[in-house]
Design a protein around this motif. Structure first.
Motif, mmCIF file in Angstrom:
data_model
loop_
_atom_site.group_PDB
_atom_site.id
_atom_site.type_symbol
_atom_site.label_atom_id
_atom_site.label_comp_id
_atom_site.label_asym_id
_atom_site.label_seq_id
_atom_site.Cartn_x
_atom_site.Cartn_y
_atom_site.Cartn_z
ATOM 1 N N UNK A 39 3.983 -25.400 -57.126
ATOM 2 C CA UNK A 39 3.876 -23.996 -57.481
ATOM 3 C C UNK A 39 3.682 -23.633 -58.870
ATOM 4 N N UNK A 40 3.031 -22.622 -59.195
ATOM 5 C CA UNK A 40 2.757 -22.234 -60.714
ATOM 6 C C UNK A 40 4.016 -21.690 -61.104
ATOM 7 N N UNK A 41 4.688 -20.936 -60.371
ATOM 8 C CA UNK A 41 6.336 -20.671 -60.673
ATOM 9 C C UNK A 41 7.067 -21.044 -59.671
ATOM 10 N N UNK A 42 7.794 -22.199 -60.192
ATOM 11 C CA UNK A 42 8.785 -22.740 -59.173
ATOM 12 C C UNK A 42 9.941 -21.877 -58.811
ATOM 13 N N UNK A 43 10.206 -21.076 -59.698
ATOM 14 C CA UNK A 43 11.667 -20.171 -59.304
ATOM 15 C C UNK A 43 11.254 -19.015 -58.410
ATOM 16 N N UNK A 44 9.879 -18.859 -57.974
ATOM 17 C CA UNK A 44 9.396 -18.046 -57.222
ATOM 18 C C UNK A 44 9.218 -18.378 -55.884
ATOM 19 N N UNK A 45 9.536 -19.761 -55.529
ATOM 20 C CA UNK A 45 9.402 -20.385 -54.043
ATOM 21 C C UNK A 45 10.740 -20.436 -53.462
ATOM 22 N N UNK A 46 10.752 -19.919 -52.183
ATOM 23 C CA UNK A 46 11.746 -20.053 -51.306
ATOM 24 C C UNK A 46 11.346 -20.687 -49.971
ATOM 25 N N UNK A 47 12.458 -21.481 -49.286
ATOM 26 C CA UNK A 47 11.998 -22.330 -48.092
ATOM 27 C C UNK A 47 13.239 -21.638 -47.341
ATOM 28 N N UNK A 48 13.191 -21.362 -45.992
ATOM 29 C CA UNK A 48 14.013 -21.061 -44.941
ATOM 30 C C UNK A 48 13.587 -21.604 -43.794
ATOM 31 N N UNK A 49 14.726 -22.348 -43.445
ATOM 32 C CA UNK A 49 14.520 -23.072 -42.148
ATOM 33 C C UNK A 49 15.541 -22.487 -41.251
ATOM 34 N N UNK A 50 15.157 -22.161 -40.195
ATOM 35 C CA UNK A 50 15.708 -21.249 -38.978
ATOM 36 C C UNK A 50 16.280 -22.212 -38.198
ATOM 37 N N UNK A 51 17.702 -22.137 -37.964
ATOM 38 C CA UNK A 51 18.314 -23.229 -37.243
ATOM 39 C C UNK A 51 18.741 -22.484 -35.805
ATOM 40 N N UNK A 52 18.304 -23.072 -34.824
ATOM 41 C CA UNK A 52 16.998 -24.042 -34.596
ATOM 42 C C UNK A 52 15.901 -23.436 -34.549
ATOM 43 N N UNK A 53 15.969 -22.027 -33.820
ATOM 44 C CA UNK A 53 14.808 -21.383 -33.969
ATOM 45 C C UNK A 53 14.836 -19.929 -34.538
ATOM 46 N N UNK A 54 13.632 -19.273 -35.021
ATOM 47 C CA UNK A 54 13.703 -17.821 -35.350
ATOM 48 C C UNK A 54 14.344 -17.093 -34.330
ATOM 49 N N UNK A 55 14.242 -17.235 -33.120
ATOM 50 C CA UNK A 55 14.737 -16.152 -32.153
ATOM 51 C C UNK A 55 16.216 -16.233 -32.216
ATOM 52 N N UNK A 56 16.941 -17.443 -32.675
ATOM 53 C CA UNK A 56 18.355 -17.403 -32.787
ATOM 54 C C UNK A 56 19.044 -16.296 -33.454
#
Length: 209
Positions: free
Chosen positions: A99-116
């Motif tokens: 990423x050009x701006x590493x601090x502007x990146x986020x990763x969200x892993x929904x556990x287990x599914x988005x629908x939870x």
């Protein structure tokens, strides 16, 4: 001074492609009332493709270009049967490396599914798109499998949960405080806080320059 932020998202489902912009705007309004949040149409790709070597990197670079200078990149993916924490760490390291701006990146892993996230706040969705009036929230929804099936089980006979139509509608109605009982949703809330605070500081610096 008005806080302005563009968030370019990478998601894995057709439903998320419609629901994520709705949800992000609601979170932004809650966290920083009066802010101007721009969410281009999310980039959609299957999880199996996303995690493939080199593919996430390409997607992050594409999203960063859509976000523009000072913008943010947000990757949202379901854990399914993977370890959510391990997958999040791995994807974040890969994403920030390109990423050009590493601090502007986020990763969200929904556990287990988005629908939870919807099931954790199901009581706030009563009467919406077929959800029964006696539907009960489940605080441990992230520990269960088949969240989509559980949503269907709270609908009338013959009615089936349809992600493309139901996800954006539920995203517009879910009680945010109830949804934050899901750790991965709370992570999304806190990441939006971080990104908006960062955007505000950048705006202050620009105004005083």
């Amino acid at each position: 001074m008005t806080v302005r932020l563009t968030v370019a998202a990478v998601v894995e489902g057709h439903g998320e492609r419609e629901a994520v912009p709705v949800l992000l705007r609601r979170l932004a309004d809650r966290i920083a009332p009066g802010c101007v949040l721009t969410v281009p149409q999310p980039i959609r790709v299957s999880k199996s493709t996303m995690v493939r070597g080199g593919e996430l990197e390409r997607l992050v670079q594409l999203a960063a270009a859509k976000a523009g200078p000072g913008g943010a990149v947000l990757v949202i993916v379901d854990a399914d049967d993977d370890c959510a924490a391990g997958l999040a760490t791995s994807l974040l390291e890969r994403a920030r490396a390109v990423a050009p701006d590493a601090h502007g990146v986020s990763v969200i892993v929904a556990n287990r599914e988005f629908e939870a996230w919807f099931i954790v706040g199901l009581e706030s969705l009563r009467g919406r798109r077929g959800i029964s009036e006696d539907a009960a929230s489940l605080e441990n929804a992230e520990e269960m499998s088949d969240a989509k099936g559980r949503l269907t089980s709270n609908m009338p006979p013959g009615r089936v949960y349809r992600p493309v139509l139901d996800q954006p509608a539920f995203a517009a109605e879910i009680d945010i405080d109830m949804a934050r009982r899901a750790k991965s949703f709370d992570k999304l809330f806190r990441e939006m806080e971080r990104l908006l605070l960062r955007a505000g500081r950048t705006a202050e610096g620009t105004a005083s320059a």
